[in-house]
Design a protein around this motif. Structure first.
Motif, PDB file in Angstrom:
ATOM      1  N   HIS A  16       3.330   3.139   8.927  1.00 21.55           N
ATOM      2  CA  HIS A  16       2.303   2.143   8.895  1.00 21.55           C
ATOM      3  C   HIS A  16       2.530   1.367   7.526  1.00 21.55           C
ATOM      4  CE1 HIS A  16       1.013   3.630   4.643  1.00 21.55           C
ATOM      5  NE2 HIS A  16       0.477   4.421   5.248  1.00 21.55           N
ATOM      6  N   GLY A  17       2.906  -0.223   7.286  1.00 18.13           N
ATOM      7  CA  GLY A  17       3.428  -1.076   7.133  1.00 18.13           C
ATOM      8  C   GLY A  17       2.844  -0.859   5.120  1.00 18.13           C
ATOM      9  N   LEU A  51      -3.262   3.367  12.663  1.00 17.20           N
ATOM     10  CA  LEU A  51      -1.976   3.322  11.450  1.00 17.20           C
ATOM     11  C   LEU A  51      -2.880   4.272  10.720  1.00 17.20           C
ATOM     12  CD1 LEU A  51      -0.020  -0.118  11.897  1.00 17.20           C
ATOM     13  CD2 LEU A  51       0.448   2.367  12.858  1.00 17.20           C
ATOM     14  N   THR A  88      -6.717   1.669   1.408  1.00 12.98           N
ATOM     15  CA  THR A  88      -6.023   2.198   2.689  1.00 12.98           C
ATOM     16  C   THR A  88      -6.621   3.598   2.817  1.00 12.98           C
ATOM     17  OG1 THR A  88      -4.844   1.853   1.936  1.00 12.98           O
ATOM     18  CG2 THR A  88      -4.565  -0.033   3.895  1.00 12.98           C
ATOM     19  N   ILE A 114       7.007  -0.754   3.627  1.00  6.01           N
ATOM     20  CA  ILE A 114       8.342  -1.490   2.397  1.00  6.01           C
ATOM     21  C   ILE A 114       7.727  -3.228   3.792  1.00  6.01           C
ATOM     22  CG2 ILE A 114       9.997  -1.350   1.766  1.00  6.01           C
ATOM     23  CD1 ILE A 114      10.432  -2.332   5.041  1.00  6.01           C
ATOM     24  N   PHE A 163       8.438   8.881   1.463  1.00 10.44           N
ATOM     25  CA  PHE A 163       8.935   7.047   1.345  1.00 10.44           C
ATOM     26  C   PHE A 163       7.284   6.687   2.046  1.00 10.44           C
ATOM     27  CE2 PHE A 163       9.718   2.971   3.961  1.00 10.44           C
ATOM     28  CZ  PHE A 163       9.615   2.404   3.431  1.00 10.44           C
ATOM     29  N   ILE A 199       0.441  -1.368  -0.277  1.00  9.35           N
ATOM     30  CA  ILE A 199      -0.180   0.165   0.187  1.00  9.35           C
ATOM     31  C   ILE A 199       0.559   0.720   0.075  1.00  9.35           C
ATOM     32  CG2 ILE A 199      -2.377  -0.514   1.289  1.00  9.35           C
ATOM     33  CD1 ILE A 199      -1.570   0.598   3.849  1.00  9.35           C
ATOM     34  N   TYR A 208      -4.542  -5.672   0.974  1.00 11.78           N
ATOM     35  CA  TYR A 208      -4.377  -4.566   1.123  1.00 11.78           C
ATOM     36  C   TYR A 208      -3.803  -3.928   0.418  1.00 11.78           C
ATOM     37  CZ  TYR A 208      -7.616  -4.529   5.088  1.00 11.78           C
ATOM     38  OH  TYR A 208      -8.902  -4.983   6.297  1.00 11.78           O
ATOM     39  N   ALA A 261       1.182  -3.178   4.714  1.00  8.92           N
ATOM     40  CA  ALA A 261      -0.154  -3.735   4.676  1.00  8.92           C
ATOM     41  C   ALA A 261      -0.543  -5.137   3.379  1.00  8.92           C
ATOM     42  CB  ALA A 261      -1.742  -3.368   4.681  1.00  8.92           C
TER      43      ALA A 261
END
Ligand code: NAI
Ligand code: MG
Length: 373
Positions: free
Chosen positions: A300-301, A281, A312, A71, A68, A14, A306, A303
């Motif tokens: 957040h990462g 997040l 998201t 990852i 960014f 995402i 999703y 995900a």
């Protein structure tokens, strides 16, 4: 020529969805930037054996700031299994590229604001305004780790009375050691960043979140240094709490706290808790700030479940872009962006799934963008 050169690193999952949303909003503000794509993430680990290729590091040496997305990082065995076959058995080890970025560019300050925007149905309370300062380059995350424990290290550790208990009952190959490394400079810089922020934005307290009663040397260094720094800021009170108690207090009385400061791992833990108090997040922005470079990313990462679905919430990413504008000195534009986000939240017409709605990532970004033209 554009006013700013911005490294553009969507990364994985995402990260791509929310970065597209950020671009839509930045373009609607007519932010004057040239965006330079940077390769980063799992794909480059699998294909090249390096999640942060040299060309991306070179690019980051030549930009004003970086945005960014996120990852994907996977455990050791999976990382090895997904490596291109010709790269296997070359002794390559995966390291999270964002952790490497922080260390390579000495992005020592991790700034994580968590504010309850009025009307967000996910707010735990409406009166929360927390800002976490997390040390970003030291501590248990430095990656100085051993498994099995080498003989030479065990010999050295044998001088410590608490080591005997481990080698009496275990083979060295059955013991794993990860070192927590903290420095006086690292502690001083993060505490000072927290106090400077409190001073600039009028927060009456800074709370240091550690565990010095148990982790006596590293946590102790942080707290002792915090006391020294606090003496330079007479108008601002230093509060000291343990990480475990802090998790309890933040659920009980989050409105009593303002600026929090912690070493890397405790800061990581407490900032996810703070994020959840103000919507999760999908609302948590962050900046990794060094002297020469700053890399801004949502907390957040990637995900993965999703990824590519545009479901998201882009708010975290949009507030991340706001932090970047602040850092570039574009404070009026930053405020304009934050206001547009806040107005969109309170209007409540466009909401992603996490807020109980069914709008897409891009629809929410468009609603923010419409308030900016
Ligand atoms: P995650 O943050 O990717 O997702 C956890 C859950 O939080 C998601 O399943 C979703 O329910 C929710 N969520 C996250 N972002 C959201 C958003 N913008 N809007 C609405 N809901 C959202 O954490 P997870 O699942 O632990 O990690 C997935 C991957 O991301 C892993 O490979 C991990 O290593 C990596 N990661 C990367 C980070 C980074 O790029 N800095 C930070 C954290 C995790
Ligand atoms: Mg985290």
């Amino acid at each position: 020529m554009a006013k700013y050169r911005i490294a553009w690193m969507p990364g994985d999952g995402i990260g791509n969805d929310v970065m597209e949303a950020a671009r839509l909003v930045l373009d609607s503000m007519q932010f004057d930037a040239e965006y330079l794509h940077g390769d980063i993430g799992w794909e480059f680990w699998c294909k090249e054996g390096d999640a942060l290729p040299r060309r991306t590091i070179d690019l980051l040496g030549d930009v004003d700031a970086a945005l960014f997305g996120a990852i994907t990082s996977k455990p050791k065995e999976e990382a090895h299994a997904e490596l291109a076959s010709e790269l296997r058995d070359k002794g390559l080890t995966y390291q999270s590229p964002i952790v490497r970025l922080r260390q390579t560019f000495d992005l020592a300050t991790n700034l994580r604001p968590c504010k309850a925007y009025p009307g967000n149905p996910l707010n735990y309370r409406e009166d929360i305004d927390l800002v976490v300062f997390r040390e970003n380059t030291e501590d248990l995350y430095v990656g100085v780790e051993y498994h099995p424990v080498p003989e030479s290290l065990s010999e050295e550790l044998t001088k410590h009375p608490r080591w005997a208990r481990f080698i009496e009952k275990n083979e060295l190959e059955d013991i794993a050691v990860s070192l927590r490394i903290n420095t006086r400079n690292g502690c001083r810089n993060i505490v000072r960043a927290a106090f400077e922020y409190a001073k600039q934005f009028g927060y009456p307290t800074v709370t240091v979140v550690e565990k010095p009663n148990v982790v006596r040397e590293t946590s102790g260094l942080m707290v002792r240094t915090a006391r020294e720094v606090a003496a330079e800021y007479p108008g601002i009170e230093l509060w000291e709490t343990n990480i475990d108690a802090m998790c309890m207090w933040l659920v009980k009385n989050p409105q009593n706290y303002g600026v929090l400061v912690a070493s890397n791992m405790f800061g990581d833990i407490v900032s996810d808790l703070c994020a959840q108090l103000v919507g999760g997040l999908g609302f948590a922005s962050s900046g990794n700030i060094g002297e020469k470079l700053a890399v801004f990313e949502p907390t957040h990462g990637s995900a993965p479940k999703y990824a590519g679905q545009y479901k998201t919430n882009p708010t975290a990413m949009l507030l991340t872009a706001k932090l970047m504008l602040d850092w570039l000195g574009e404070t009026e534009e930053a405020e304009r962006l934050e206001n547009a986000v806040a107005e969109t939240i309170v209007a409540g017409e466009v909401r992603t799934y996490d807020m109980g709605g069914s709008h897409s990532t891009i629809e929410l970004a468009q609603a923010v963008a419409d308030r900016l033209v």
